[in-house]
Design a protein around this motif. Structure first.
Motif, PDB file in Angstrom:
ATOM      1  N   ASP A 118      37.917  -3.183   6.187  1.00 21.91           N
ATOM      2  CA  ASP A 118      37.850  -4.359   7.062  1.00 21.91           C
ATOM      3  C   ASP A 118      37.010  -4.048   8.303  1.00 21.91           C
ATOM      4  O   ASP A 118      37.335  -4.469   9.414  1.00 21.91           O
ATOM      5  CB  ASP A 118      39.266  -4.801   7.467  1.00 21.91           C
ATOM      6  N   GLU A 119      35.916  -3.312   8.109  1.00 23.38           N
ATOM      7  CA  GLU A 119      34.989  -3.035   9.199  1.00 23.38           C
ATOM      8  C   GLU A 119      33.681  -3.774   8.950  1.00 23.38           C
ATOM      9  O   GLU A 119      33.187  -3.822   7.818  1.00 23.38           O
ATOM     10  CB  GLU A 119      34.744  -1.527   9.338  1.00 23.38           C
ATOM     11  N   TRP A 120      33.118  -4.330  10.021  1.00 23.71           N
ATOM     12  CA  TRP A 120      31.946  -5.195   9.927  1.00 23.71           C
ATOM     13  C   TRP A 120      30.948  -4.850  11.017  1.00 23.71           C
ATOM     14  O   TRP A 120      31.323  -4.391  12.094  1.00 23.71           O
ATOM     15  CB  TRP A 120      32.360  -6.665  10.058  1.00 23.71           C
ATOM     16  N   ALA A 121      29.673  -5.077  10.757  1.00 24.42           N
ATOM     17  CA  ALA A 121      28.647  -4.888  11.776  1.00 24.42           C
ATOM     18  C   ALA A 121      28.795  -5.970  12.844  1.00 24.42           C
ATOM     19  O   ALA A 121      29.062  -7.136  12.532  1.00 24.42           O
ATOM     20  CB  ALA A 121      27.254  -4.947  11.151  1.00 24.42           C
ATOM     21  N   ASN A 122      28.650  -5.572  14.098  1.00 24.49           N
ATOM     22  CA  ASN A 122      28.754  -6.524  15.209  1.00 24.49           C
ATOM     23  C   ASN A 122      27.395  -7.138  15.532  1.00 24.49           C
ATOM     24  O   ASN A 122      26.352  -6.662  15.078  1.00 24.49           O
ATOM     25  CB  ASN A 122      29.289  -5.816  16.455  1.00 24.49           C
ATOM     26  N   GLU A 123      27.414  -8.184  16.342  1.00 18.92           N
ATOM     27  CA  GLU A 123      26.171  -8.807  16.795  1.00 18.92           C
ATOM     28  C   GLU A 123      25.540  -7.944  17.881  1.00 18.92           C
ATOM     29  O   GLU A 123      26.213  -7.495  18.812  1.00 18.92           O
ATOM     30  CB  GLU A 123      26.451 -10.201  17.350  1.00 18.92           C
ATOM     31  N   GLY A 178       0.789  -1.224   0.000  1.00 22.31           N
ATOM     32  CA  GLY A 178       0.000   0.000   0.000  1.00 22.31           C
ATOM     33  C   GLY A 178       0.819   1.271   0.000  1.00 22.31           C
ATOM     34  O   GLY A 178       0.309   2.337   0.342  1.00 22.31           O
ATOM     35  N   LEU A 179       2.091   1.160  -0.411  1.00 22.97           N
ATOM     36  CA  LEU A 179       2.990   2.308  -0.442  1.00 22.97           C
ATOM     37  C   LEU A 179       3.243   2.726  -1.884  1.00 22.97           C
ATOM     38  O   LEU A 179       3.062   1.930  -2.805  1.00 22.97           O
ATOM     39  CB  LEU A 179       4.305   1.962   0.254  1.00 22.97           C
ATOM     40  N   THR A 180       3.701   3.958  -2.078  1.00 25.43           N
ATOM     41  CA  THR A 180       3.845   4.466  -3.447  1.00 25.43           C
ATOM     42  C   THR A 180       5.262   4.905  -3.800  1.00 25.43           C
ATOM     43  O   THR A 180       5.490   5.409  -4.895  1.00 25.43           O
ATOM     44  CB  THR A 180       2.899   5.663  -3.674  1.00 25.43           C
ATOM     45  N   GLY A 181       6.210   4.725  -2.894  1.00 25.21           N
ATOM     46  CA  GLY A 181       7.572   5.153  -3.178  1.00 25.21           C
ATOM     47  C   GLY A 181       8.614   4.173  -2.682  1.00 25.21           C
ATOM     48  O   GLY A 181       8.361   3.395  -1.748  1.00 25.21           O
ATOM     49  N   ILE A 182       9.796   4.200  -3.319  1.00 27.01           N
ATOM     50  CA  ILE A 182      10.907   3.372  -2.883  1.00 27.01           C
ATOM     51  C   ILE A 182      12.181   4.213  -2.900  1.00 27.01           C
ATOM     52  O   ILE A 182      12.548   4.790  -3.921  1.00 27.01           O
ATOM     53  CB  ILE A 182      11.056   2.106  -3.757  1.00 27.01           C
ATOM     54  N   GLU A 183      12.803   4.330  -1.739  1.00 22.73           N
ATOM     55  CA  GLU A 183      14.071   5.043  -1.590  1.00 22.73           C
ATOM     56  C   GLU A 183      15.184   4.056  -1.943  1.00 22.73           C
ATOM     57  O   GLU A 183      15.311   3.012  -1.308  1.00 22.73           O
ATOM     58  CB  GLU A 183      14.196   5.551  -0.154  1.00 22.73           C
ATOM     59  N   ILE A 184      15.974   4.388  -2.948  1.00 22.02           N
ATOM     60  CA  ILE A 184      16.934   3.445  -3.515  1.00 22.02           C
ATOM     61  C   ILE A 184      18.324   3.651  -2.929  1.00 22.02           C
ATOM     62  O   ILE A 184      18.867   4.757  -2.952  1.00 22.02           O
ATOM     63  CB  ILE A 184      17.019   3.608  -5.050  1.00 22.02           C
ATOM     64  N   ASN A 185      18.905   2.566  -2.409  1.00 26.44           N
ATOM     65  CA  ASN A 185      20.276   2.640  -1.920  1.00 26.44           C
ATOM     66  C   ASN A 185      21.233   2.842  -3.085  1.00 26.44           C
ATOM     67  O   ASN A 185      21.147   2.156  -4.106  1.00 26.44           O
ATOM     68  CB  ASN A 185      20.649   1.379  -1.151  1.00 26.44           C
ATOM     69  N   SER A 186      22.153   3.807  -2.927  1.00 27.89           N
ATOM     70  CA  SER A 186      23.064   4.143  -4.021  1.00 27.89           C
ATOM     71  C   SER A 186      24.530   4.091  -3.601  1.00 27.89           C
ATOM     72  O   SER A 186      25.385   4.707  -4.229  1.00 27.89           O
ATOM     73  CB  SER A 186      22.721   5.539  -4.567  1.00 27.89           C
ATOM     74  N   GLY A 187      24.825   3.338  -2.527  1.00 29.97           N
ATOM     75  CA  GLY A 187      26.210   3.184  -2.101  1.00 29.97           C
ATOM     76  C   GLY A 187      26.378   3.432  -0.619  1.00 29.97           C
ATOM     77  O   GLY A 187      25.417   3.435   0.149  1.00 29.97           O
ATOM     78  N   GLY A 188      27.637   3.641  -0.200  1.00 32.03           N
ATOM     79  CA  GLY A 188      27.919   3.812   1.218  1.00 32.03           C
ATOM     80  C   GLY A 188      28.130   2.475   1.877  1.00 32.03           C
ATOM     81  O   GLY A 188      28.849   1.606   1.364  1.00 32.03           O
ATOM     82  N   PHE A 189      27.491   2.264   3.027  1.00 35.23           N
ATOM     83  CA  PHE A 189      27.642   1.014   3.755  1.00 35.23           C
ATOM     84  C   PHE A 189      27.147  -0.192   2.952  1.00 35.23           C
ATOM     85  O   PHE A 189      27.636  -1.305   3.125  1.00 35.23           O
ATOM     86  CB  PHE A 189      26.888   1.066   5.091  1.00 35.23           C
ATOM     87  N   LEU A 190      26.139   0.033   2.116  1.00 29.65           N
ATOM     88  CA  LEU A 190      25.542  -1.052   1.339  1.00 29.65           C
ATOM     89  C   LEU A 190      25.748  -0.810  -0.149  1.00 29.65           C
ATOM     90  O   LEU A 190      25.757   0.346  -0.597  1.00 29.65           O
ATOM     91  CB  LEU A 190      24.038  -1.165   1.636  1.00 29.65           C
ATOM     92  N   PRO A 191      25.876  -1.867  -0.937  1.00 27.11           N
ATOM     93  CA  PRO A 191      26.039  -1.697  -2.383  1.00 27.11           C
ATOM     94  C   PRO A 191      24.712  -1.307  -3.033  1.00 27.11           C
ATOM     95  O   PRO A 191      23.639  -1.606  -2.499  1.00 27.11           O
ATOM     96  CB  PRO A 191      26.492  -3.083  -2.847  1.00 27.11           C
ATOM     97  N   PRO A 192      24.776  -0.647  -4.185  1.00 21.49           N
ATOM     98  CA  PRO A 192      23.556  -0.221  -4.882  1.00 21.49           C
ATOM     99  C   PRO A 192      22.917  -1.382  -5.650  1.00 21.49           C
ATOM    100  O   PRO A 192      22.915  -1.408  -6.884  1.00 21.49           O
ATOM    101  CB  PRO A 192      24.056   0.880  -5.814  1.00 21.49           C
TER     102      PRO A 192
END
Length: 335
Positions: free
Chosen positions: A259-264, A26-40
């Motif tokens: 060489d940085e990673w998210a921790n638990e 029921g949503l009408t928009g999508i914010e697209i990841n374009s880099g940074g911590f996550l790949p696009p």
């Protein structure tokens, strides 16, 4: 208000499949990841779109007839990281995202202000949590100077491309509250740098997002709907609960650059990210939307799903139900 979702939760599927999931919620928009911590993930031909009108038009054609449009770009990362393998890459991602936004007819790029080291020659970022001593204030002054140099230049680029950059008020950045963004604006004279109001990081700092929105006013460019639940463990460990565990190389983990990673996350944590409604009810989210509506009735408010107790689609649907109900309640009082 215009309601969408940040697409990281849908990186497990193709863009067309993600658009179907967004529409079904029921949503009408999508914010697209374009880099940074996550790949696009959903912009596989990034470079082609920057240089080819045909590639751009083909990409935009993916959205035609879906009922879902692009609701901004997101390249959250640390552009001020003293390790150039991370900092330079994330800074370039921001510049590329600004250029891409213009190519795609977008005028919002979401990111973070960044966090440098505490002094020249540092190799790791240094977040001063409480500057009770004079040396800490010296560190903060140095860090804000580093940030001002970067954001003054980036503001000009954003202005040249007709894009506004919205900084998430995220701890472990030089800008994580209203005082920080105001100091950055004062130092830089920026006109195209403001705030992405993500309620979640304000909640766990014990701030009131509605009060912050009204305090910042037109400096709020964009918004994220993500909830937080404060748990009983906060009475023992406080909201700065730091009992994270470093994951071993053999365990699934998310790379944050270099060489940085998210921790638990701590077990029995002081607080958790939860789907909308599990921390604050629909009535609260109505007031959240009302405060944003006072600034810009056409602002995108995008769900960010990080509730690990719910599946990707399940969490999106739970959050969407609450956010849409809040928007309907708002509409009933603003007609």
């Amino acid at each position: 208000m215009k309601l969408g979702v940040y697409n990281a939760v849908l990186h497990d599927r193709s863009l067309p499949e993600a658009l179907k999931a967004v529409g079904k919620a029921g949503l009408t928009g999508i914010e697209i990841n374009s880099g940074g911590f996550l790949p696009p993930v959903h912009i596989p031909n990034f470079d082609e779109i920057l240089s080819s009108d045909a590639a751009r038009d083909e990409y935009l054609g993916t959205f035609e007839g879906t009922g879902v449009s692009i609701a901004g770009l997101n390249c959250n990362g640390n552009p001020l990281h003293p390790n150039p393998i991370i900092g330079d890459a994330h800074a370039e991602d921001i510049r590329r995202s600004i250029r891409l936004a213009e190519r795609l007819g977008q005028d919002r790029v979401v990111t973070m202000s960044g966090l440098p080291g505490g002094e020249p020659g540092a190799t790791t970022p240094n977040w001063i949590v409480n500057a009770w001593n004079s040396a800490s204030l010296d560190v903060l002054d140095y860090q804000m100077g580093v940030a001002a140099d970067f954001w003054m230049e980036t503001d000009k680029l954003a202005s040249d491309h007709g894009v506004k950059v919205a900084l998430e008020l995220h701890p472990q950045n030089v800008v994580f509250n209203p005082a920080g963004i105001r100091e950055l604006i004062e130092r830089t004279g920026a006109t195209h740098v403001g705030v992405e109001l993500d309620a979640s990081h304000l909640f766990w700092q014990q701030m009131d997002p509605v009060a912050v929105i009204r305090d910042l006013g037109p400096l709020v460019f964009h918004a994220a709907a993500k909830d937080v639940r404060i748990n009983p463990a906060a009475a023992i460990y406080g909201v700065l609960d730091n009992r994270f565990r470093k994951l071993d190389i053999s365990e699934p983990r998310t790379n944050l650059g270099g060489d940085e990673w998210a921790n638990e996350w701590p077990k029995d944590a002081a607080w958790d990210f939860v789907a909308l409604g599990k921390g604050h009810d629909a009535a609260y989210w109505t007031e959240f939307l009302r405060a944003l509506h006072e600034i810009d009735p056409d602002m995108w408010v995008n769900i960010e799903h990080e509730d690990v107790s719910l599946g990707r689609i399940e969490g999106l649907e739970v959050a969407s139900t609450v956010l849409r109900a809040a928007n309907e309640a708002l509409a009933g009082t603003t007609r």
